[in-house]
Enzyme design. Structure first.
Site, mmCIF file in Angstrom:
data_model
loop_
_atom_site.group_PDB
_atom_site.id
_atom_site.type_symbol
_atom_site.label_atom_id
_atom_site.label_comp_id
_atom_site.label_asym_id
_atom_site.label_seq_id
_atom_site.Cartn_x
_atom_site.Cartn_y
_atom_site.Cartn_z
ATOM 1 N N SER A 195 0.823 -1.216 0.000
ATOM 2 C CA SER A 195 0.000 0.000 0.000
ATOM 3 C C SER A 195 0.859 1.269 0.000
ATOM 4 O O SER A 195 2.018 1.254 0.420
ATOM 5 C CB SER A 195 -0.936 0.001 1.208
HETATM 6 N N1 SAM Z 1 -0.593 -4.113 3.853
HETATM 7 C C1 SAM Z 1 0.075 -4.881 2.850
HETATM 8 C C2 SAM Z 1 1.504 -4.424 2.687
HETATM 9 O O1 SAM Z 1 1.975 -3.583 3.456
HETATM 10 O O2 SAM Z 1 2.179 -4.960 1.789
HETATM 11 C C3 SAM Z 1 -0.636 -4.780 1.539
HETATM 12 C C4 SAM Z 1 -1.876 -5.567 1.521
HETATM 13 S S1 SAM Z 1 -2.513 -5.802 -0.097
HETATM 14 C C5 SAM Z 1 -3.144 -4.224 -0.480
HETATM 15 C C6 SAM Z 1 -3.938 -6.781 0.332
HETATM 16 C C7 SAM Z 1 -3.584 -8.189 0.737
HETATM 17 O O3 SAM Z 1 -4.777 -8.846 1.160
HETATM 18 C C8 SAM Z 1 -3.041 -9.026 -0.408
HETATM 19 O O4 SAM Z 1 -1.800 -9.568 -0.050
HETATM 20 C C9 SAM Z 1 -4.084 -10.125 -0.591
HETATM 21 O O5 SAM Z 1 -3.555 -11.354 -1.028
HETATM 22 C C10 SAM Z 1 -4.665 -10.204 0.786
HETATM 23 N N2 SAM Z 1 -5.989 -10.842 0.863
HETATM 24 C C11 SAM Z 1 -7.020 -10.755 0.008
HETATM 25 N N3 SAM Z 1 -8.064 -11.488 0.455
HETATM 26 C C12 SAM Z 1 -7.663 -12.062 1.634
HETATM 27 C C13 SAM Z 1 -8.277 -12.915 2.591
HETATM 28 N N4 SAM Z 1 -9.538 -13.355 2.462
HETATM 29 N N5 SAM Z 1 -7.573 -13.290 3.670
HETATM 30 C C14 SAM Z 1 -6.295 -12.862 3.854
HETATM 31 N N6 SAM Z 1 -5.657 -12.051 2.986
HETATM 32 C C15 SAM Z 1 -6.333 -11.646 1.895
#
Ligand code: SAM
Length: 216
Positions: free
Chosen positions: A63
């Protein structure tokens, strides 16, 4: 190169965080210390301090620093807080949370992302984080409650299992909405009810899962 990253990081804190309204001294200090370049792969390291998201593999992104800071600030963390993070991704937000809270529990659906984040945090000597690979929309797999919850991917609405795992008086921050633009919402649990406050518009990748978006 080390010096350049350090200079870029201080510029990021001054211009992209403090100048845009991030005031929490703890958030500014931790983000001035954590090397964002460690959380992205080589071709993107030179862009680590541009104020935008970057690819981290599996179609996901790390992000934007300002949004990481804003969501963290809204959580009003202290050293007694146990935090649940949904969406470990690169582990950058996890590292920021770990610097301000007692313990962080983080869930990621993609094993390669969780494993990479575990390696980076381990290399940094961060030892107050527990990782889980699975569907975070269902909450932490054992019966546990959290002082703070952060969802780092867009949800159509706040997942019920997460409101159940939030303590009375606890705070949760999440991007909520079904379109390409969502609302960043801060939820507070008062007398068992969730009170929502909208902060601003944001753009996040979707959270897929039982209480998230449908993949089919
Ligand atoms: N905060 C993170 C960083 O600093 O890199 C970025 C997060 S990214 C925007 C969103 C993350 O949510 C992705 O890695 C994605 O695979 C994960 N995600 C999506 N659906 C999910 C779920 N049901 N359970 C866990 N993780 C999930």
């Amino acid at each position: 190169m080390e010096d350049k990253f350090a200079r870029d990081r201080q510029r990021m804190v001054a211009s992209d965080l403090r100048a845009k309204g991030i005031t929490d001294p703890g958030v500014l200090k931790v983000m001035g210390r954590i090397r964002r370049e460690d959380f992205v792969k080589e071709p993107y390291q030179l862009q680590a301090y541009a104020d935008g998201p970057l690819p981290i593999g599996m179609g996901q992104t790390i992000s934007q620093p300002y949004i990481v800071a804003l969501m963290t600030q809204e959580l009003r963390l202290n050293r007694h807080c146990e935090v649940l993070e949904i969406g470990t991704g690169s582990g950058y937000q996890t590292a920021v949370l770990s610097g301000l809270a007692k313990k962080v529990y983080t869930i990621e659906r993609f094993a390669p992302l969780s494993e990479s984040a575990q390696a980076v945090l381990g290399g940094l000597g961060i030892d107050n984080v527990e990782f889980y690979i699975g569907d975070g929309s269902c909450g932490w797999p054992d019966e546990r409650t959290f002082d703070r919850i952060i969802i780092t991917a867009a949800v159509p609405k706040i997942p019920e299992p997460l409101t159940e795992q939030l303590v009375e008086g606890g705070l949760m921050v999440a991007p909520v909405g079904c379109g390409g633009v969502q609302e960043l919402v801060v939820c507070e649990k008062r007398n068992g009810k969730i009170i929502e406050r909208v902060i601003c518009d944001v753009r996040f990748v979707k959270l897929f899962g039982e209480y998230g978006f449908d993949e089919t």
